[in-house]
Design a protein around this motif. Sequence first.
Motif, short mmCIF file in Angstrom:
data_model
loop_
_atom_site.label_atom_id
_atom_site.label_comp_id
_atom_site.label_asym_id
_atom_site.label_seq_id
_atom_site.Cartn_x
_atom_site.Cartn_y
_atom_site.Cartn_z
N MET A 144 0.83 -1.21 0.00
CA MET A 144 0.00 0.00 0.00
C MET A 144 0.87 1.27 0.00
SD MET A 144 -1.71 0.79 3.59
CE MET A 144 -1.75 2.42 2.90
N ASN A 145 1.02 1.93 1.11
CA ASN A 145 1.83 3.15 1.18
C ASN A 145 1.45 4.19 0.13
OD1 ASN A 145 3.69 5.04 1.77
ND2 ASN A 145 5.48 3.73 1.56
N PRO A 146 0.35 4.88 0.33
CA PRO A 146 0.01 5.94 -0.62
C PRO A 146 1.07 7.03 -0.58
CG PRO A 146 -1.33 6.16 1.34
CD PRO A 146 -0.56 4.88 1.49
N GLU A 147 1.33 7.60 -1.74
CA GLU A 147 2.27 8.72 -1.78
C GLU A 147 1.51 10.00 -2.10
OE1 GLU A 147 6.39 8.40 -3.48
OE2 GLU A 147 5.31 6.78 -4.52
N PHE A 148 2.02 11.10 -1.61
CA PHE A 148 1.40 12.40 -1.89
C PHE A 148 2.42 13.23 -2.67
CE2 PHE A 148 -0.63 10.68 1.84
CZ PHE A 148 -1.98 10.89 1.60
N ILE A 149 2.07 13.57 -3.91
CA ILE A 149 3.01 14.27 -4.78
C ILE A 149 2.52 15.68 -5.04
CG2 ILE A 149 4.21 14.19 -7.01
CD1 ILE A 149 4.78 11.70 -5.39
N LYS A 150 3.36 16.64 -4.71
CA LYS A 150 3.00 18.03 -4.98
C LYS A 150 3.24 18.37 -6.43
CE LYS A 150 3.39 20.40 -0.61
NZ LYS A 150 3.62 21.69 0.05
N THR A 151 2.24 18.98 -7.06
CA THR A 151 2.46 19.41 -8.43
C THR A 151 1.56 20.60 -8.74
OG1 THR A 151 2.73 18.61 -10.69
CG2 THR A 151 0.84 17.75 -9.48
N ILE A 152 1.38 20.91 -10.01
CA ILE A 152 0.67 22.12 -10.40
C ILE A 152 -0.55 21.75 -11.23
CG2 ILE A 152 0.89 24.34 -11.64
CD1 ILE A 152 2.66 24.09 -9.11
N CYS A 153 -1.63 22.48 -11.03
CA CYS A 153 -2.90 22.20 -11.70
C CYS A 153 -2.76 22.33 -13.23
CB CYS A 153 -3.97 23.15 -11.20
SG CYS A 153 -5.59 22.82 -11.92
N PRO A 154 -3.40 21.44 -13.98
CA PRO A 154 -3.28 21.47 -15.44
C PRO A 154 -4.31 22.37 -16.13
CG PRO A 154 -4.55 19.55 -14.82
CD PRO A 154 -4.17 20.27 -13.53
N TYR A 155 -5.16 23.06 -15.39
CA TYR A 155 -6.21 23.81 -16.07
C TYR A 155 -5.81 25.26 -16.38
CZ TYR A 155 -9.16 19.73 -15.86
OH TYR A 155 -9.67 18.47 -16.06
N CYS A 156 -6.20 26.23 -15.59
CA CYS A 156 -6.02 27.62 -16.04
C CYS A 156 -4.65 28.19 -15.68
CB CYS A 156 -7.15 28.50 -15.52
SG CYS A 156 -6.92 29.08 -13.82
N GLY A 157 -4.44 29.44 -16.03
CA GLY A 157 -3.15 30.09 -15.85
C GLY A 157 -2.86 30.55 -14.43
N THR A 158 -3.81 30.32 -13.51
CA THR A 158 -3.55 30.72 -12.12
C THR A 158 -2.38 29.93 -11.55
OG1 THR A 158 -5.91 31.14 -11.94
CG2 THR A 158 -4.66 31.12 -9.89
N GLY A 159 -2.31 28.64 -11.92
CA GLY A 159 -1.17 27.83 -11.47
C GLY A 159 -1.25 27.42 -10.02
N CYS A 160 -2.39 26.85 -9.62
CA CYS A 160 -2.58 26.45 -8.23
C CYS A 160 -1.79 25.20 -7.89
CB CYS A 160 -4.06 26.20 -7.97
SG CYS A 160 -5.07 27.67 -8.18
N GLY A 161 -1.52 25.05 -6.60
CA GLY A 161 -0.78 23.88 -6.13
C GLY A 161 -1.71 22.72 -5.83
N LEU A 162 -1.36 21.56 -6.37
CA LEU A 162 -2.15 20.35 -6.13
C LEU A 162 -1.28 19.34 -5.40
CD1 LEU A 162 -3.58 19.41 -9.66
CD2 LEU A 162 -4.63 20.86 -7.93
#
Lengths: 680, 284
Positions: free
Chosen positions: A1-19
């Motif tokens: 199991m061991n879920p991982e949490f990966i920080k990345t950037i939203c693929p939609y608009c130009g705001t560039g939110c953190g996911l």
Amino acid sequence: MNPEFIKTICPYCGTGCGLIIKVENGVAVATYPDREHPVSRGSLCIKGWSAHEFINHPDRLTSPLLRKGDTFQEIPWDEAIPMAASKLRETAAKYGGDSIGGLSSAKCTNEENYLFQKLIRMAFKTNNVDHCARLCHAPTTVAMVQALGSGAMTNSISDLAGAGCIFAIGSNTAESHPIIMGEIYKAADKGATIIAVDPRETAVTRNAKIHLRINPGTDIPLLCGMMRHIIDEGLHNEDFIRERMEGFENLNEFLQLWPVKRAAEECGIDEEIIRNVAEIYAKAKESAIIYCMGITQHACGTANVLTICDLAMLCGHVGTEHSGIYPLRGQNNVQGACDMGALPNVYPGYQSVSDSAIQDKFQNAWGSTLSDKPGLTVTEIIGLAGKNIRAAYIMAENPALSDPDTNHVLESLKAFDFLIVQDIFLTETAKFAHLIFPSSCFAEKSGTYTNTERRFQLLRKAADPPGNAKEDFEILCLLGKALDLDFSYKNSSEVMDEIASLAPAYGGICFDRLERKGLQWPCPDSEHPGTQYLHKDRFTRGKGLFVIPEHTPPKELPDESYPYYLGTGRMFSHYHTGTMTRRSSFLNREVEEAYAEINPEDAAHLNVKDGEKIKITTRRGSIITTARITKRVSKGYIFAPFHFTEARANMLTNPVLDPGSKIPEFKVCAADVRKESQDG
Amino acid sequence: MMLEKTKDIARQILEEKKAGGVFGLMKNEWNIIQPHLFEDPAELANLVLEPKWLLAKLAMRILRSSPENYKLAVICRGCDERALIELIKRNQIEKENLLTVGIACSQEQAAICLCERPYPEKLDAGEKVSGVDPFQDERVQKFLTGNDKERMERWADMLKRCIKCYGCRNACPICICDPCKLEDDVWVQRGVVPTETVTFHLIRAFHLSDTCVACGACQEACPVNIPLLYLQLSMRKTLREKYGYEAGIDPETRSPVLSSVFEKPDTDREYPAWINSLGEKDES
């Protein structure tokens, strides 16, 4: 199991939110907001929260596909890549390098865009490379470069919260850039006056202090009337104009043509209201202007943006922390795709292809001769298919839905001798390809995106692409090598280093420095902390320039045969051509089918009830869609979102171009509407 | 101190195999902080406790996608502990599979959250600080005082900002209904913003009336700064004052909303004020 949490950037608009993508057994299963992200700070819009949903969709392309008559056949990469290389080569040998066109992608990373334009420019000695910025903010880059010297949003998203007045014109921020809307409310909560200009009623206009519901295409009259009043009242910033501006006398003289009375008549707004908003904007200590497609997508798009620049500079509302001009960029990486030179007239960093010193620099760096002739734009490359342009390489763009006058686009897509499409789904455009490369989505790659506030941000790989799909980066390297280019990059970080060495504005950008919060360009060297806002003390071009805007009304206005205004745009739960959002169950649940907004009076006149089918026709074509009866649109105005393949709003739009930037006039054309018989 | 002690407890849990993993926050070499499931004691050097980052819902999801006997330890603040207890009461988590490592919040954090209980009942590291009375806060008073009409106007003005991101629901540790009431077409129109946002948010608020632990996740996730936590405060207060009940304190005590179904109601009970708080009647 061991879920991982990966920080990345939203693929939609130009705001560039953190996911934060949650990964279980190598599969992206959920999306969460990133509390530490400098822009989104723990919030997301409906699209961001749903960003993982399309990733594992069964429609994902998993193998290169070769056209066989009307169907596609799976082929291995070691056949696909050499075939692409030889077809492109043959075409260039037969018709010349300028017979090749490349559409790069505002959805792909900076590194991929860099490699794409480098490949087209080096392999074929042509500058025929462009991307969908042509359809959104091309007028911004042209006009703001002319007036200020830089085509980018002047300030940072978080700077908005400190403005005393926010003037939002032609931007449905709440639906198209929802997280930025939060900053507008922060300003409002601190006492800022929010003024919204839009022919439609939106969440922005409803929450604004003042809503100016102008006639479509009358932005220049409104802004000129405001400027005239500001000067008449002595509210312009004389010190700023004297020290930092040129061209004021010309502007002042030109504005004699625009007394408030004339402006009011043109845009259908009371004189008093125009005077009032002019005074609020001018008098606030720091005022910000937000604008978007409502300004740019006109045949006078460049002039529209120039007028906005004039207004801001007239009042000295540029170059401080909470003032500024905010063109909100549409795609997640449309800023970056422009920055990386996926444009027909500039190399990375907006360095002109026609400047011989620049040309020498790139020829030396890349070890190749290069063309000094500006290339063709998106609409020209498609429009000249089978004529000047014989083969095209389209990376993650979908002109079959996004470009105006779809019927004409579809004919063009058929006319290429050879068409390569690289995408994650079999898009409406890919269906016309001879060869398809299956590629990777945002969660399956590393690299950088640049958001609307010029912030380079790191994308982190969370999962592998499905089946035999590859990262766009790898596909570009393979194709580059097959075309005998030295594309032996180990990773995207190495590409970023090359970009930094060639484009001074990004000279200090490298992956290690981007880890925590990214960096906002200009960032010329490795010590530079990045730039929160531009034009402090000095404009990029030296002095700011007042340019006289030429007002041209929309090219096609309602008449007896086509009595309605038609405008297109976006809505909150879908994104652009719907390739991703319509395959996200939660987003598609909100809106499952195409619709168009129509005013209750018009609906009554046509005997149409809410939810019934209507047929919208223009001189280009017609679509059958569902009527949504609402006062959000004025009488005589139809609004159609362009996300829906079953009723493509761009079947209707007018392909007439703005001369300065070659953006099509998506926002206004003339249409006829009829009730569609239920059994027909 | 608190951090070191938490690390020691976490290490012990992993080394003695009391749980398969410890769920908390990790800081990497680039100072990037994010949730992480620690399964190797060596990784615990990177464990951090700040910032406040609600983990209950993520922890529930980990447990629900784990093998039946997987035990999980969660490093939790008071609000996280209360949320986990509510999830146990709602049969979302097997009590036997959950361990908590309780940490105390700072006075500063309590003030930011307007938290009445800035500590877990099972406190393992750190010192308790005193709680804050949210009703003394000016911002709260602005929304909860005045007559019905004024309050309704103030709230409607805020709620019409809603962009329907569903972030409040998604972030809320207790919002777990499947299907969700906000998604059945009776109350909230699909595909439109702004929509019946008052209905949207009142459905959510009342759904959580007896189970909200005032963690503030809804408000922290809201992109348009709607003070969603304040919407719950009156209901929490009334439950405490009229029924002696507070969500998330004890897994064995049933909510009065449920107990009134199973047990004979106490006829002397008064109706709580908030039942009428949005109607015509003026409380004064």
